[in-house]
Design a protein around this motif. Structure first.
Motif, PDB file in Angstrom:
ATOM      1  N   ASP A 185      10.267 -11.929   4.310  1.00 45.78           N
ATOM      2  CA  ASP A 185       9.870 -12.938   3.670  1.00 45.78           C
ATOM      3  C   ASP A 185       8.836 -12.750   2.730  1.00 45.78           C
ATOM      4  O   ASP A 185       8.305 -11.641   2.531  1.00 45.78           O
ATOM      5  N   GLU A 186       8.307 -13.461   1.776  1.00 46.33           N
ATOM      6  CA  GLU A 186       7.343 -13.382   0.917  1.00 46.33           C
ATOM      7  C   GLU A 186       6.184 -12.705   1.180  1.00 46.33           C
ATOM      8  O   GLU A 186       5.628 -11.952   0.830  1.00 46.33           O
ATOM      9  N   ALA A 187       5.642 -13.228   2.295  1.00 48.69           N
ATOM     10  CA  ALA A 187       4.341 -12.931   2.838  1.00 48.69           C
ATOM     11  C   ALA A 187       4.419 -11.605   3.376  1.00 48.69           C
ATOM     12  O   ALA A 187       3.336 -10.797   3.158  1.00 48.69           O
ATOM     13  N   THR A 188       5.324 -11.375   4.137  1.00 48.29           N
ATOM     14  CA  THR A 188       5.503 -10.034   4.461  1.00 48.29           C
ATOM     15  C   THR A 188       5.703  -8.950   3.465  1.00 48.29           C
ATOM     16  O   THR A 188       5.093  -7.495   3.666  1.00 48.29           O
ATOM     17  N   GLU A 240       4.615  -9.299   0.321  1.00 46.79           N
ATOM     18  CA  GLU A 240       3.115  -9.187  -0.411  1.00 46.79           C
ATOM     19  C   GLU A 240       2.212  -8.302   0.611  1.00 46.79           C
ATOM     20  O   GLU A 240       1.523  -7.486  -0.018  1.00 46.79           O
ATOM     21  N   ALA A 241       2.311  -8.414   1.911  1.00 48.77           N
ATOM     22  CA  ALA A 241       1.310  -7.855   2.816  1.00 48.77           C
ATOM     23  C   ALA A 241       1.834  -6.286   2.820  1.00 48.77           C
ATOM     24  O   ALA A 241       0.799  -5.412   2.813  1.00 48.77           O
ATOM     25  N   ARG A 242       3.069  -5.895   2.865  1.00 51.46           N
ATOM     26  CA  ARG A 242       3.440  -4.405   2.611  1.00 51.46           C
ATOM     27  C   ARG A 242       2.871  -3.680   1.586  1.00 51.46           C
ATOM     28  O   ARG A 242       2.665  -2.659   1.552  1.00 51.46           O
ATOM     29  N   LEU A 243       3.259  -4.598   0.250  1.00 53.47           N
ATOM     30  CA  LEU A 243       2.975  -3.780  -1.136  1.00 53.47           C
ATOM     31  C   LEU A 243       1.311  -3.729  -1.036  1.00 53.47           C
ATOM     32  O   LEU A 243       1.071  -2.780  -1.504  1.00 53.47           O
ATOM     33  N   ALA A 244       0.581  -4.785  -0.686  1.00 50.75           N
ATOM     34  CA  ALA A 244      -0.778  -4.490  -0.618  1.00 50.75           C
ATOM     35  C   ALA A 244      -1.349  -3.340   0.276  1.00 50.75           C
ATOM     36  O   ALA A 244      -2.355  -2.726  -0.379  1.00 50.75           O
ATOM     37  N   GLU A 245      -0.720  -2.945   1.416  1.00 50.37           N
ATOM     38  CA  GLU A 245      -1.212  -2.158   2.102  1.00 50.37           C
ATOM     39  C   GLU A 245      -0.695  -0.564   1.669  1.00 50.37           C
ATOM     40  O   GLU A 245      -1.557   0.040   1.565  1.00 50.37           O
ATOM     41  N   THR A 246       0.529  -0.620   1.190  1.00 45.75           N
ATOM     42  CA  THR A 246       0.790   0.438   0.430  1.00 45.75           C
ATOM     43  C   THR A 246      -0.165   0.674  -0.897  1.00 45.75           C
ATOM     44  O   THR A 246      -0.528   1.967  -0.939  1.00 45.75           O
ATOM     45  N   GLU A 247      -0.403  -0.186  -1.800  1.00 44.73           N
ATOM     46  CA  GLU A 247      -1.184   0.126  -2.613  1.00 44.73           C
ATOM     47  C   GLU A 247      -2.558   0.720  -2.259  1.00 44.73           C
ATOM     48  O   GLU A 247      -3.198   1.384  -3.040  1.00 44.73           O
ATOM     49  N   GLN A 248      -3.062  -0.215  -1.240  1.00 40.65           N
ATOM     50  CA  GLN A 248      -4.310   0.508  -0.575  1.00 40.65           C
ATOM     51  C   GLN A 248      -4.197   1.853  -0.198  1.00 40.65           C
ATOM     52  O   GLN A 248      -5.373   2.605  -0.329  1.00 40.65           O
ATOM     53  N   ARG A 249      -3.141   1.925   0.471  1.00 36.22           N
ATOM     54  CA  ARG A 249      -3.312   3.475   0.901  1.00 36.22           C
ATOM     55  C   ARG A 249      -3.144   4.541   0.007  1.00 36.22           C
ATOM     56  O   ARG A 249      -3.557   5.643  -0.055  1.00 36.22           O
ATOM     57  N   ASN A 250      -2.339   4.158  -1.171  1.00 40.36           N
ATOM     58  CA  ASN A 250      -2.091   5.113  -2.483  1.00 40.36           C
ATOM     59  C   ASN A 250      -3.047   5.123  -3.227  1.00 40.36           C
ATOM     60  O   ASN A 250      -3.293   5.892  -4.407  1.00 40.36           O
TER      61      ASN A 250
END
Length: 67
Positions: A37-40, A42-52
């Motif tokens: 779903d969109e929320a998931t 979005e959350a995973r992309l944000a986590e990945t961007e933060q980590r990278n």
């Protein structure tokens, strides 16, 4: 030494790029819609961007590689 000041660049040349960023972001979510779903997504992309962030920095390169 700790950070005491943060500066933001609100240059109007960035506004056009923001539109492209938002369209690309929405297309990415659409491409993955069958897998979450969109929320998931979005959350995973944000986590990945933060980590990278420390690896790629902030900007189009980091965003693209995080996708």
């Amino acid at each position: 030494m700790s950070i005491t000041t943060v500066g933001l660049d609100a240059d109007d040349t960035l506004w056009h790029n923001e539109t492209i960023f938002r369209l690309t972001h929405a297309r990415f979510v659409d491409l993955l819609a069958d897998h979450g779903d969109e929320a998931t997504i979005e959350a995973r992309l944000a986590e990945t961007e933060q980590r990278n962030l420390r690896l790629y920095g902030y900007g189009v390169k980091g965003f693209t590689l995080s996708m």
